[in-house]
Motif scaffolding. Sequence first.
Motif, short mmCIF file in Angstrom:
data_model
loop_
_atom_site.label_atom_id
_atom_site.label_comp_id
_atom_site.label_asym_id
_atom_site.label_seq_id
_atom_site.Cartn_x
_atom_site.Cartn_y
_atom_site.Cartn_z
N LEU A 60 -15.98 83.97 130.09
CA LEU A 60 -16.77 84.58 129.61
C LEU A 60 -17.57 82.91 128.80
O LEU A 60 -19.12 83.17 128.72
N TRP A 61 -16.78 82.05 127.79
CA TRP A 61 -17.49 81.34 127.22
C TRP A 61 -18.06 80.21 127.95
O TRP A 61 -18.66 79.69 127.86
N SER A 62 -17.64 80.29 129.54
CA SER A 62 -18.06 79.50 130.39
C SER A 62 -20.12 79.72 130.43
O SER A 62 -20.63 79.21 130.82
N GLN A 63 -19.99 81.32 130.24
CA GLN A 63 -21.35 81.74 131.11
C GLN A 63 -22.20 81.10 129.89
O GLN A 63 -23.26 81.17 129.85
N LEU A 64 -21.63 81.67 128.95
CA LEU A 64 -22.59 81.54 127.60
C LEU A 64 -23.20 79.95 127.09
O LEU A 64 -23.69 79.33 127.15
N ALA A 65 -22.37 79.21 127.66
CA ALA A 65 -22.54 77.42 127.54
C ALA A 65 -23.41 77.35 128.62
O ALA A 65 -24.25 76.38 128.72
N ALA A 66 -23.35 77.89 129.71
CA ALA A 66 -24.48 77.37 131.31
C ALA A 66 -25.47 77.96 130.73
O ALA A 66 -26.57 77.23 130.57
N ALA A 67 -25.43 79.60 129.79
CA ALA A 67 -26.29 79.52 129.46
C ALA A 67 -27.61 78.66 128.34
O ALA A 67 -28.85 78.40 128.98
N VAL A 68 -26.94 78.19 127.28
CA VAL A 68 -27.17 77.05 126.25
C VAL A 68 -27.39 75.86 127.14
O VAL A 68 -29.08 75.23 126.72
N GLN A 69 -26.85 75.43 127.91
CA GLN A 69 -26.85 73.85 128.85
C GLN A 69 -28.52 74.40 129.33
O GLN A 69 -29.20 72.93 129.31
N ALA A 70 -28.52 75.11 130.24
CA ALA A 70 -30.18 75.52 130.40
C ALA A 70 -31.33 75.89 129.39
O ALA A 70 -31.78 75.83 130.14
N GLN A 71 -30.70 76.10 128.94
CA GLN A 71 -31.91 77.58 127.92
C GLN A 71 -32.71 78.03 127.79
O GLN A 71 -33.90 78.38 128.52
N ASP A 72 -31.64 78.78 129.02
CA ASP A 72 -32.50 80.45 129.57
C ASP A 72 -32.11 81.20 129.16
O ASP A 72 -30.76 81.69 129.00
N THR A 73 -32.93 81.69 128.29
CA THR A 73 -32.62 83.24 127.12
C THR A 73 -32.23 83.94 128.35
O THR A 73 -31.28 85.11 127.26
N THR A 74 -32.90 83.98 129.01
CA THR A 74 -32.01 85.87 129.98
C THR A 74 -31.26 85.32 130.36
O THR A 74 -30.16 86.47 129.81
N ALA A 75 -29.89 84.29 130.73
CA ALA A 75 -29.04 84.39 130.77
C ALA A 75 -27.72 84.40 129.67
O ALA A 75 -26.67 85.03 129.59
N PHE A 76 -28.82 83.53 128.08
CA PHE A 76 -27.83 83.89 127.33
C PHE A 76 -27.81 85.47 127.23
O PHE A 76 -26.82 86.11 126.25
N THR A 77 -28.76 85.84 127.09
CA THR A 77 -28.73 87.89 126.58
C THR A 77 -27.93 88.05 127.14
O THR A 77 -26.93 89.14 127.39
N ALA A 78 -27.41 87.81 128.96
CA ALA A 78 -26.65 88.75 129.55
C ALA A 78 -25.25 88.26 129.25
O ALA A 78 -24.19 89.21 129.38
N ALA A 79 -24.63 86.97 128.51
CA ALA A 79 -23.88 86.29 128.57
C ALA A 79 -23.53 87.42 126.69
O ALA A 79 -21.67 87.87 126.63
N CYS A 80 -24.22 87.22 125.90
CA CYS A 80 -24.33 88.11 124.92
C CYS A 80 -23.76 89.86 125.43
O CYS A 80 -23.07 90.40 124.27
N LYS A 81 -24.69 90.12 125.95
CA LYS A 81 -23.30 91.98 126.55
C LYS A 81 -22.60 91.69 127.06
O LYS A 81 -21.73 92.49 126.62
#
Length: 219
Positions: A60-81
């Motif tokens: 889960l936290w790898s998913q969050l980190a990947a979203a932040v590294q890519a500055q990907d708002t869609t992926a960050f939202t999915a990780a928060c969900k």
Amino acid sequence: QTGLLTRVPGLHTPPAAAVGDAPITAAIPCAAPNEFARTTLRKILAGALGGFDTSSAGMLWSQLAAAVQAQDTTAFTAACKTLVNTLADAEAGDREGLFHAGLHLGLLSAGNLHGATIIPEYTMQGRAADLVIKFSAPEAVWIIEAGIGKSGATLAKKVAQGKTYGAPFTGDVLVCGLRVQSASKRARKGDNRPAVEMTVEWHRRDASKPHGWYELPAA
């Protein structure tokens, strides 16, 4: 180095002026300095956030980190969900602080985020933003505001707070408002609806738009 965290040099928020009886606080960005610290943080978090296993927590936290590294708002939202649903499945309750802890410390446990600085409880104007993420390449700021509530007013309030906190920052500024709505009862047998629902809005500052902001399209 102190304990599991090391202060990030050169980045801090000076102490805010006291407001009434509120304590004087300052935001000091920290990072987990090595894999031992990151692994230990993940184990602590996995136990504190309802007891889900360390492997799932790490994914889960790898998913969050990947979203932040890519500055990907869609992926960050999915990780928060994913985080919200994981907490619900672990019956960790609907306390807002649990979500904040999972988000803040989970990102800290991810280690080097390559140009992204995680600053929880960033203090400005005597109040604290839930989470600020500052990027260096390209330069940008994300302001994350989360709340628990059943009405759309909760989300609107969080977005408005984030925009206020964004005023001192220059460059590309995005505000993410998250509203978590918990079910009053666990889903009955045969009811496949999620135990919790999360509504998210992203807004980007743009002086050419009405009121200086516009909402990003929903994912």
